[in-house]
Design an enzyme around this catalytic site. Structure first.
Site, PDB file in Angstrom:
ATOM      1  N   HIS A 308       0.848  -1.188   0.000  1.00 28.09           N
ATOM      2  CA  HIS A 308       0.000   0.000   0.000  1.00 28.09           C
ATOM      3  C   HIS A 308       0.883   1.237   0.000  1.00 28.09           C
ATOM      4  CE1 HIS A 308      -3.098   2.912   1.241  1.00 28.09           C
ATOM      5  NE2 HIS A 308      -3.990   1.999   0.858  1.00 28.09           N
ATOM      6  N   ASP A 366      -7.948  -3.815  -0.475  1.00 30.88           N
ATOM      7  CA  ASP A 366      -8.538  -3.880  -1.812  1.00 30.88           C
ATOM      8  C   ASP A 366      -8.544  -5.305  -2.350  1.00 30.88           C
ATOM      9  OD1 ASP A 366      -8.946  -1.025  -2.106  1.00 30.88           O
ATOM     10  OD2 ASP A 366      -6.777  -0.857  -2.268  1.00 30.88           O
TER      11      ASP A 366
END
Length: 431
Positions: A308, A366
């Site tokens: 991330h 995600d």
């Protein structure tokens, strides 16, 4: 925010200037450069604003190195495991966890605002059937200001309150109707006897021809997705909402601007990109090939959903979302879905691979949210609309905070101009 005894010394063209510093309750100190241009005649240069605090806020704090996400001081892991979306919404909006009575009143208010004005159906029918649901949401949310005139005066605290409740309440209906219109099914109206997440699922998947009963495991997974995407500090779409609202624009226009920004694949489309990657891999036996490609710096392929930009250690939301993903896949199975088979095998291999462990490339939120929504039956075109639905409460909370801030002023970023200097106009016959 308190002004500290420390100052930062800046030397410009031989002249030194002492710049005040502020100390936040968490995070690094901040240098106050508001008077820099007036004193030194220079601007700062920060593309993407990655080193600039554009506001002060009390809503959300992220420490990417620690893998920490706090909403009003409460860790997201605790909220997501012990709470639910509307309680988190109250916390974001008002700053404290609600009492039982406050929560009951808030839930009743949101439930009673879920219906859309009947004429708004005609907005949907003006779009082509193959229109992306996000295109529909941008248009419909922006058009709300044409229907709800009693909540567009941003100077009136009561109208701001009503607008906040309406946006949170109606966004599931708006998103679900965008989905129904996209697939050619009749609109399903909200029901007051269902909770927030269950209501959204029944509006998406129920049909008039038969009864639909929401599975509580799916409703809980949906509620967690809403919570884990509710707010994420001053990201691109939240900054867009704040910048739009700084001009005094009505709240519906500001949230529509946030939806438009979220539509970008670099922001709200990450979980869709994960599913597209799984589709590209295609089968479990090809996973080693793609893992090798991901390790090759000269290969353009990247494993989406791992690591991330903000979280340098691990994504604290991913742990919670993994639990929901496991529950949903146990319920629905993966036997007949090649993408989900690839996802489970890829997760296992990546978590055991020394390269990914060393680089701290763990599956992020995600990756898991995409798996859950795929298993539920949502097409990838609905992933970003669901993100917009979830993030609305964060946008609204940030909008309300900014409007009430006495330091609020219209946004006006500066630039490093590299174009032509002043020159005289040349008549066309002489060019």
């Amino acid at each position: 925010m308190t002004e500290s005894a420390k100052t930062a010394k800046l030397t410009v063209h031989g002249e030194s200037y002492d710049l005040p510093m502020f100390s936040p309750t968490a995070g690094p100190d901040v240098i106050d450069i508001r008077k820099l241009y007036g004193q030194a005649g220079v601007f700062t240069y920060d593309p993407g604003f990655t080193s600039t605090a554009s506001c002060d806020s009390t809503i959300t704090f992220i420490d990417g190195d620690k893998g920490e996400l706090l909403h009003r001081g409460y860790p997201i892991e605790q909220i997501a495991s012990k709470s639910h979306f509307l309680e988190l919404s109250f916390l974001l909006l008002y700053g404290e966890l609600p009492s039982a009575k406050d929560l009951e009143n808030f839930e009743t208010t949101i439930t009673r605002h879920t219906m859309l004005h009947e004429q708004m159906q005609y907005f949907y029918r003006g779009f082509r059937r193959d229109a992306h649901p996000m295109a529909i949401m941008v248009g419909v949310v922006g058009a709300m200001s044409a229907f709800y005139h009693d909540s567009t005066d941003v100077a009136d605290p009561r109208q701001r309150e009503i607008a906040s409740h309406r946006l949170i309440a109606k966004m599931p209906t708006i998103a679900a109707w965008a989905y129904k219109y996209h697939i050619g099914q009749p609109f399903v109206y909200p029901r007051n006897d269902l909770d927030y997440a269950s209501n959204f699922l029944q509006m998406c998947f129920a049909v008039p021809a038969e009864d639909y009963e929401v599975n509580p495991i799916l409703a809980r997974a949906m509620d967690r997705i809403f919570m884990l995407q509710a707010d994420h500090e001053q990201n691109a779409s939240t900054s867009t909402v704040r910048l739009a609202s700084s001009s005094g624009a009505n709240p519906f226009a500001c949230i529509a601007a946030g939806i438009a920004c979220l539509w970008g694949p670099a922001h709200g489309g990450a979980n869709q990109a994960c599913l597209e990657m799984l589709e590209e891999i295609g089968s479990v036996d090809r996973i080693p090939e793609f893992i090798d490609r991901a390790k090759d710096k000269d290969d353009p392929f990247r494993l989406m959903g791992f690591g991330h930009r903000v979280y340098k250690n691990f994504d604290p939301r991913a742990t919670v979302m993994k639990q929901s993903a496991d529950e949903v896949l146990d319920l629905l199975g993966v036997e007949n879905n090649p993408k989900l088979q690839v996802a489970k095998a890829l997760e296992k291999q990546a978590l055991e691979d020394p390269y990914f462990i060393e680089k701290k490339l763990f599956p992020n939120v995600d990756f898991y949210s995409g798996i859950v929504m795929e298993a539920m039956g949502f097409p990838t075109s609905m992933f970003t609309p669901i993100f917009a639905l979830s993030r609305t409460v964060g946008w609204v909370s940030q909008w309300k905070e900014m409007i009430a801030d006495p330091q609020n002023k219209i946004g006006r970023p500066r630039q490093l101009y590299l174009g032509a200097t002043s020159r005289d106009y040349v008549d066309i016959e002489n060019r």
